[in-house]
Design a protein around this motif. Sequence first.
Motif, PDB file in Angstrom:
ATOM      1  N   SER A 194       0.800  -0.884  -0.167  1.00  0.00           N
ATOM      2  CA  SER A 194      -0.238   0.293  -0.009  1.00  0.00           C
ATOM      3  C   SER A 194       0.935   0.897   0.000  1.00  0.00           C
ATOM      4  CB  SER A 194      -1.110   0.039   1.611  1.00  0.00           C
ATOM      5  OG  SER A 194       0.022   0.345   2.439  1.00  0.00           O
ATOM      6  N   VAL A 195       0.602   1.992  -0.773  1.00  0.00           N
ATOM      7  CA  VAL A 195       1.469   3.523  -1.226  1.00  0.00           C
ATOM      8  C   VAL A 195       0.319   4.676  -0.551  1.00  0.00           C
ATOM      9  CG1 VAL A 195       2.478   4.932  -2.528  1.00  0.00           C
ATOM     10  CG2 VAL A 195       2.372   2.654  -2.197  1.00  0.00           C
ATOM     11  N   THR A 196       0.906   5.302   0.440  1.00  0.00           N
ATOM     12  CA  THR A 196       0.392   6.652   0.767  1.00  0.00           C
ATOM     13  C   THR A 196       1.177   7.669   0.463  1.00  0.00           C
ATOM     14  OG1 THR A 196      -0.857   4.661   2.820  1.00  0.00           O
ATOM     15  CG2 THR A 196      -0.978   7.236   2.676  1.00  0.00           C
ATOM     16  N   ARG A 197       0.456   8.851   0.160  1.00  0.00           N
ATOM     17  CA  ARG A 197       1.329   9.846   0.103  1.00  0.00           C
ATOM     18  C   ARG A 197       1.059  10.857   0.796  1.00  0.00           C
ATOM     19  NH1 ARG A 197       3.175   9.480  -4.875  1.00  0.00           N
ATOM     20  NH2 ARG A 197       2.426   8.067  -6.350  1.00  0.00           N
ATOM     21  N   SER A 198       1.742  11.448   2.000  1.00  0.00           N
ATOM     22  CA  SER A 198       1.871  12.352   3.075  1.00  0.00           C
ATOM     23  C   SER A 198       2.142  13.283   1.954  1.00  0.00           C
ATOM     24  CB  SER A 198       3.242  12.351   3.716  1.00  0.00           C
ATOM     25  OG  SER A 198       3.121  10.258   4.105  1.00  0.00           O
ATOM     26  N   ASP A 199       2.511  13.919   0.871  1.00  0.00           N
ATOM     27  CA  ASP A 199       3.450  15.328   0.176  1.00  0.00           C
ATOM     28  C   ASP A 199       3.322  14.870  -0.838  1.00  0.00           C
ATOM     29  OD1 ASP A 199       5.824  15.310   0.826  1.00  0.00           O
ATOM     30  OD2 ASP A 199       4.781  16.515   3.112  1.00  0.00           O
ATOM     31  N   ASN A 200       3.626  15.521  -0.810  1.00  0.00           N
ATOM     32  CA  ASN A 200       4.712  15.343  -2.953  1.00  0.00           C
ATOM     33  C   ASN A 200       5.999  15.101  -2.645  1.00  0.00           C
ATOM     34  OD1 ASN A 200       2.348  16.394  -3.925  1.00  0.00           O
ATOM     35  ND2 ASN A 200       2.708  18.537  -4.575  1.00  0.00           N
ATOM     36  N   SER A 201       6.452  15.246  -1.167  1.00  0.00           N
ATOM     37  CA  SER A 201       7.809  15.105  -1.304  1.00  0.00           C
ATOM     38  C   SER A 201       8.027  13.759  -0.628  1.00  0.00           C
ATOM     39  CB  SER A 201       8.570  16.432  -0.633  1.00  0.00           C
ATOM     40  OG  SER A 201       8.068  16.218   0.591  1.00  0.00           O
ATOM     41  N   ARG A 202       7.337  13.652  -0.527  1.00  0.00           N
ATOM     42  CA  ARG A 202       7.279  11.369   0.212  1.00  0.00           C
ATOM     43  C   ARG A 202       6.239  11.019   0.317  1.00  0.00           C
ATOM     44  NH1 ARG A 202       7.490  12.250   6.759  1.00  0.00           N
ATOM     45  NH2 ARG A 202       5.289  13.782   6.660  1.00  0.00           N
ATOM     46  N   VAL A 203       6.092   9.421   0.755  1.00  0.00           N
ATOM     47  CA  VAL A 203       5.591   8.070  -0.078  1.00  0.00           C
ATOM     48  C   VAL A 203       5.702   6.962   1.441  1.00  0.00           C
ATOM     49  CG1 VAL A 203       4.555   6.630  -1.168  1.00  0.00           C
ATOM     50  CG2 VAL A 203       4.975   9.018  -2.397  1.00  0.00           C
ATOM     51  N   ASP A 204       4.474   7.048   1.917  1.00  0.00           N
ATOM     52  CA  ASP A 204       4.751   5.355   2.994  1.00  0.00           C
ATOM     53  C   ASP A 204       3.967   4.649   2.354  1.00  0.00           C
ATOM     54  OD1 ASP A 204       5.557   7.794   4.820  1.00  0.00           O
ATOM     55  OD2 ASP A 204       3.461   8.433   5.145  1.00  0.00           O
ATOM     56  N   VAL A 205       5.417   4.005   2.441  1.00  0.00           N
ATOM     57  CA  VAL A 205       5.236   2.252   1.662  1.00  0.00           C
ATOM     58  C   VAL A 205       4.643   1.185   2.819  1.00  0.00           C
ATOM     59  CG1 VAL A 205       5.812   0.468   0.402  1.00  0.00           C
ATOM     60  CG2 VAL A 205       6.352   3.495  -0.118  1.00  0.00           C
ATOM     61  N   ALA A 206       3.469   0.537   2.804  1.00  0.00           N
ATOM     62  CA  ALA A 206       3.983  -0.495   4.139  1.00  0.00           C
ATOM     63  C   ALA A 206       4.116  -2.109   2.704  1.00  0.00           C
ATOM     64  CB  ALA A 206       2.091  -0.716   4.545  1.00  0.00           C
ATOM     65  N   GLU A 207       4.429  -2.923   2.784  1.00  0.00           N
ATOM     66  CA  GLU A 207       4.654  -3.791   1.921  1.00  0.00           C
ATOM     67  C   GLU A 207       4.954  -5.484   2.815  1.00  0.00           C
ATOM     68  OE1 GLU A 207       5.861  -7.011  -1.007  1.00  0.00           O
ATOM     69  OE2 GLU A 207       5.107  -5.189  -1.378  1.00  0.00           O
ATOM     70  N   THR A 208       3.387  -5.941   3.004  1.00  0.00           N
ATOM     71  CA  THR A 208       3.595  -7.246   3.648  1.00  0.00           C
ATOM     72  C   THR A 208       3.641  -8.670   2.124  1.00  0.00           C
ATOM     73  OG1 THR A 208       1.732  -6.015   4.275  1.00  0.00           O
ATOM     74  CG2 THR A 208       1.748  -8.831   4.697  1.00  0.00           C
ATOM     75  N   VAL A 209       4.409  -9.172   2.532  1.00  0.00           N
ATOM     76  CA  VAL A 209       4.903 -10.684   1.929  1.00  0.00           C
ATOM     77  C   VAL A 209       3.955 -11.796   2.545  1.00  0.00           C
ATOM     78  CG1 VAL A 209       6.618  -9.995   0.891  1.00  0.00           C
ATOM     79  CG2 VAL A 209       6.720 -11.355   2.629  1.00  0.00           C
ATOM     80  N   THR A 210       3.563 -12.979   2.249  1.00  0.00           N
ATOM     81  CA  THR A 210       2.710 -13.485   3.019  1.00  0.00           C
ATOM     82  C   THR A 210       3.144 -15.081   2.215  1.00  0.00           C
ATOM     83  OG1 THR A 210       0.183 -12.870   3.640  1.00  0.00           O
ATOM     84  CG2 THR A 210       0.410 -15.047   3.709  1.00  0.00           C
ATOM     85  N   TYR A 211       3.858 -16.134   3.089  1.00  0.00           N
ATOM     86  CA  TYR A 211       3.868 -17.015   2.136  1.00  0.00           C
ATOM     87  C   TYR A 211       3.393 -18.404   3.066  1.00  0.00           C
ATOM     88  CZ  TYR A 211       7.509 -16.801   5.795  1.00  0.00           C
ATOM     89  OH  TYR A 211       8.592 -16.694   7.381  1.00  0.00           O
ATOM     90  N   ARG A 237       7.694  -1.993   6.211  1.00  0.00           N
ATOM     91  CA  ARG A 237       7.090  -0.276   6.400  1.00  0.00           C
ATOM     92  C   ARG A 237       8.680   0.023   5.876  1.00  0.00           C
ATOM     93  NH1 ARG A 237       2.076  -0.536   7.847  1.00  0.00           N
ATOM     94  NH2 ARG A 237       1.485  -2.153   9.215  1.00  0.00           N
ATOM     95  N   THR A 238       8.524   1.276   4.862  1.00  0.00           N
ATOM     96  CA  THR A 238       8.795   2.988   4.981  1.00  0.00           C
ATOM     97  C   THR A 238       8.162   3.706   4.552  1.00  0.00           C
ATOM     98  OG1 THR A 238      11.513   3.107   4.330  1.00  0.00           O
ATOM     99  CG2 THR A 238       9.841   1.696   2.288  1.00  0.00           C
ATOM    100  N   THR A 239       9.859   4.654   4.883  1.00  0.00           N
ATOM    101  CA  THR A 239       9.118   6.436   4.061  1.00  0.00           C
ATOM    102  C   THR A 239      10.145   6.252   2.824  1.00  0.00           C
ATOM    103  OG1 THR A 239       8.135   7.543   6.602  1.00  0.00           O
ATOM    104  CG2 THR A 239       8.971   8.904   4.290  1.00  0.00           C
ATOM    105  N   VAL A 240       9.792   6.817   1.382  1.00  0.00           N
ATOM    106  CA  VAL A 240      10.633   6.890   0.279  1.00  0.00           C
ATOM    107  C   VAL A 240      10.196   8.318  -0.169  1.00  0.00           C
ATOM    108  CG1 VAL A 240      10.856   6.357  -2.333  1.00  0.00           C
ATOM    109  CG2 VAL A 240       9.662   5.063  -0.563  1.00  0.00           C
ATOM    110  N   TRP A 241      11.603   9.182  -0.521  1.00  0.00           N
ATOM    111  CA  TRP A 241      11.248  11.107  -0.034  1.00  0.00           C
ATOM    112  C   TRP A 241      11.172  10.728  -1.882  1.00  0.00           C
ATOM    113  CZ3 TRP A 241      10.227  14.056   2.860  1.00  0.00           C
ATOM    114  CH2 TRP A 241      11.085  13.487   4.920  1.00  0.00           C
ATOM    115  N   CYS A 242      10.941  11.564  -2.486  1.00  0.00           N
ATOM    116  CA  CYS A 242      10.300  11.874  -3.964  1.00  0.00           C
ATOM    117  C   CYS A 242      11.088  12.877  -4.300  1.00  0.00           C
ATOM    118  CB  CYS A 242       9.117  11.397  -4.273  1.00  0.00           C
ATOM    119  SG  CYS A 242       8.085  10.442  -3.968  1.00  0.00           S
ATOM    120  N   HIS A 243      12.559  12.839  -5.132  1.00  0.00           N
ATOM    121  CA  HIS A 243      12.914  14.079  -6.264  1.00  0.00           C
ATOM    122  C   HIS A 243      12.267  14.329  -6.534  1.00  0.00           C
ATOM    123  CE1 HIS A 243      15.803  11.865  -3.286  1.00  0.00           C
ATOM    124  NE2 HIS A 243      16.241  11.256  -3.420  1.00  0.00           N
ATOM    125  N   SER A 244      12.315  15.367  -7.176  1.00  0.00           N
ATOM    126  CA  SER A 244      11.715  16.025  -8.145  1.00  0.00           C
ATOM    127  C   SER A 244      12.535  17.213  -9.123  1.00  0.00           C
ATOM    128  CB  SER A 244      11.067  17.198  -7.453  1.00  0.00           C
ATOM    129  OG  SER A 244      10.341  16.935  -6.151  1.00  0.00           O
TER     130      SER A 244
END
Length: 118
Positions: free
Chosen positions: A82-99, A111-118
Amino acid sequence: MKPARRKAGYTLIEVVVALLVFTVGALALAASSAMIARAMATNALRERGGRVAASRIELIKSECGTAASGRERLQQIESTWSVTRSDNSRVDVAETVTYESPRGPRSKTYRTTVWCHS
């Protein structure tokens, strides 16, 4: 009269006890080998799940502006992010793997926060 000489060798009881001890040891070794093989297979799936999550996060980082939530199945691993946009400069990502594991399905969330470069 001379006393009877005892012949060298093992008695039948000694041979049976030795075979019993050897059989118990061999069965214990076989059982532990099967358990170790199952644990190694589960660890391989867990490690592959971690690599799937890391790859997905890197892909989202490279497509930061257009990244969207999603789901996919790769071999034995179900990946949901799931990708959640906090604002235009960053995105919060939650990745779940099931096996699947011998004790049922297992999930791990990264879970991580990705900083977007403009």
